[in-house]
Design an enzyme around this catalytic site. Structure first.
Site, PDB file in Angstrom:
ATOM      1  CD  GLU A 142      42.845   1.132  51.890  1.00  0.00           C
ATOM      2  OE1 GLU A 142      42.656   0.708  50.745  1.00  0.00           O
ATOM      3  OE2 GLU A 142      43.507   2.160  52.125  1.00  0.00           O
ATOM      4  CG  HIS A 201      21.507  -8.866  50.646  1.00  0.00           C
ATOM      5  ND1 HIS A 201      21.797 -10.189  50.452  1.00  0.00           N
ATOM      6  CD2 HIS A 201      20.342  -8.846  51.367  1.00  0.00           C
ATOM      7  CE1 HIS A 201      20.841 -10.945  50.996  1.00  0.00           C
ATOM      8  NE2 HIS A 201      19.956 -10.148  51.576  1.00  0.00           N
ATOM      9  CE  LYS A 246      42.251   8.319  46.336  1.00  0.00           C
ATOM     10  NZ  LYS A 246      42.996   7.406  45.461  1.00  0.00           N
ATOM     11  CB  SER A 293      47.523   9.957  46.462  1.00  0.00           C
ATOM     12  OG  SER A 293      48.110   9.792  45.186  1.00  0.00           O
TER      13      SER A 293
END
Ligand code: ARG
Length: 457
Positions: free
Chosen positions: A287, A153, A280, A274
């Site tokens: 992704e 979980h 970043k 970024s």
């Protein structure tokens, strides 16, 4: 190629909707190979004169050399790769080219070409998956002893080793490779010679073409042969399942790279920055692998829907079989390569992982197991006693092994000082030495087996 019974030509819309050459030109190598096998058989069986067979075969080599050098020309009037090649062959060798299509149809031709293409693609993807497995076992071997929290979980459950976690993905990829191998084995039958749908009246030798193209045998029903795309669906199914595994691995890296986790420093080569936030470093490659799984399974759905409800035998709907397969193949190849790089070059921050494993009462099960073992207490009761200890530790803001013995004894008098040995994260993972468990010894054993299966030693 088929104008004999027509008075008018096709409309612009007809030409455009009909043309598959923009995508099926990817089949050119397989189309040439299948045509060469076919014409050699026609010559050997005396269906086409020997000198014509040689002329056609040499002409096909010339067409192939042109495609190799300049690419395949895209003329919508020629519809597809089969007619494009035959048309160029006619320009090069003259009317003898017209004998190539004896005892064959584009229906068995495309079924053959496409099987060959999928088979080649399986061989390529298998090599990529093997490289990913090599990266996984290499890193797992380095980290057989590195402790991290194991989750259920996404809540801290029990300590595990990073090597064990990585080897879980080795197992998934093994199953993917075996699914592709099954698909390859099942598809390796030659539809060539099934002709349009009913077979042919010419005395062809289907075993000869099957053998020349590396198929195990000819298929056994001509209607099925020209309309079967199970091989493409099997491939897309294996690709989809593989993409799901890659998406899960990608997701782990995305979570691990987030600042609150900080378990990994991803390779610069597989990250982006970024344009507005200078600090970043984004896990874009991971992704995109996660995202590509959606597109790949979409390709599977697309072809399943194309095939649904089609009557025997060939229908033009089936021309739509190729784009989803080509798309899935290139997305999967990229995804495998990206994850291989990520596994090979990520820096695992084992200090952060170990620190996290010590939070969240990850060794609570070890306390319960200790009570069962040393106190001969039924597990359910031990679970209850441990729950009380966790509750106390939580209110005090302590880890389980920081609770004073006197407090533990107050919860259950059968607890003694030996318990502390069982409560460290090292003891916890070392104890899980059952077959397939997370203990470093088990991980080393499994890594050694995997390395020998991969031919690494
Ligand atoms: N381009 C076609 C395809 O990919 C080849 C088969 C055409 N057959 C036919 N009967 N029109 O399916």
């Amino acid at each position: 190629m088929w104008g004999g019974r027509f008075e008018g030509g096709p409309s612009a819309i007809m030409r455009e909707i009909n043309a598959s050459i923009p995508f099926d030109k990817a089949l050119w190598r397989q189309d040439i190979a299948a045509s060469k096998a076919h014409v050699a058989m026609l010559g050997a069986c005396g269906i086409v004169a020997g000198e014509d067979a040689v002329l056609i075969s040499e002409g096909l080599d010339k067409v192939a050399a042109e495609y190799e050098a300049n690419g395949v020309p895209e003329d919508w009037d020629l519809e597809d790769i089969h007619m494009t090649t035959e048309s160029r062959l006619t320009e090069l060798i003259g009317p003898a080219a017209g004998r190539l299509h004896t005892a064959r149809s584009r229906n068995d031709q495309v079924a053959t070409d496409f099987r060959l293409w999928v088979r080649d693609s399986i061989d390529q993807i298998d090599a990529g998956l093997e490289a990913l497995q090599v990266a996984l076992v290499t890193r797992a071997g380095e980290h057989a002893d590195s402790i991290m929290p194991g989750f259920t979980h996404l809540q801290t459950a029990q300590p595990v080793t990073l090597g064990h976690h990585l080897m879980a993905y080795y197992e998934m990829i093994s199953r993917d490779r075996s699914r592709f191998a099954d698909a390859r084995k099942r598809m390796n039958r030659s539809p060539l010679g099934s002709a349009a749908l009913a077979g042919t009246g010419f005395p062809i030798d289907r075993k000869m073409t099957a053998q020349a193209l590396g198929f195990d045998a000819p298929t056994d029903n001509s209607l099925d042969s020209v309309s079967d795309r199970d091989f493409a669906l099997d491939y897309l199914m294996a690709a989809s399942q593989c993409s799901l595994h890659l998406s899960r691995l990608a997701e782990e890296f995305i979570i691990w790279a987030s600042q609150p986790f900080g378990f990994v420093a991803l390779p610069d080569a597989l990250s982006t920055g970024s344009s507005i936030m200078p600090q970043k470093k984004n896990p874009d490659a991971a992704e995109l692998v996660r995202g590509h799984a959606g597109r790949i399974t979409g390709c599977l759905t697309a072809l399943m829907m194309t095939m649904k409800g089609l009557p025997l035998a060939y229908s033009k709907d089936m021309q739509d079989d190729k784009p989803p397969v080509f798309e899935a193949a290139s997305l999967l190849a990229l995804s495998v390569a990206a994850m291989t790089g990520m596994v090979a070059d990520t820096r695992f921050r084992t200090d952060r992982m170990r620190g996290a494993a010590e939070l969240g009462f990850a060794t609570a099960t070890d306390l319960a197991d200790w009570l069962v073992r040393e106190g001969n207490i039924p597990f359910r009761e031990a679970h209850h006693i441990t729950g009380a200890a966790v509750k106390l530790a939580e209110t005090r803001g302590l880890a389980l092994d920081q609770l004073p013995l006197s407090d533990l004894k107050e919860i259950d008098s059968r607890i003694d000082e030996r318990v502390f040995k069982a409560l460290s994260v090292e003891a916890s993972v070392a104890a899980r030495n059952s077959h397939g468990g997370t203990a470093p010894d088990q991980v080393r054993l499994r890594v050694a087996e995997a390395r020998s299966a991969l031919g690494l030693e």
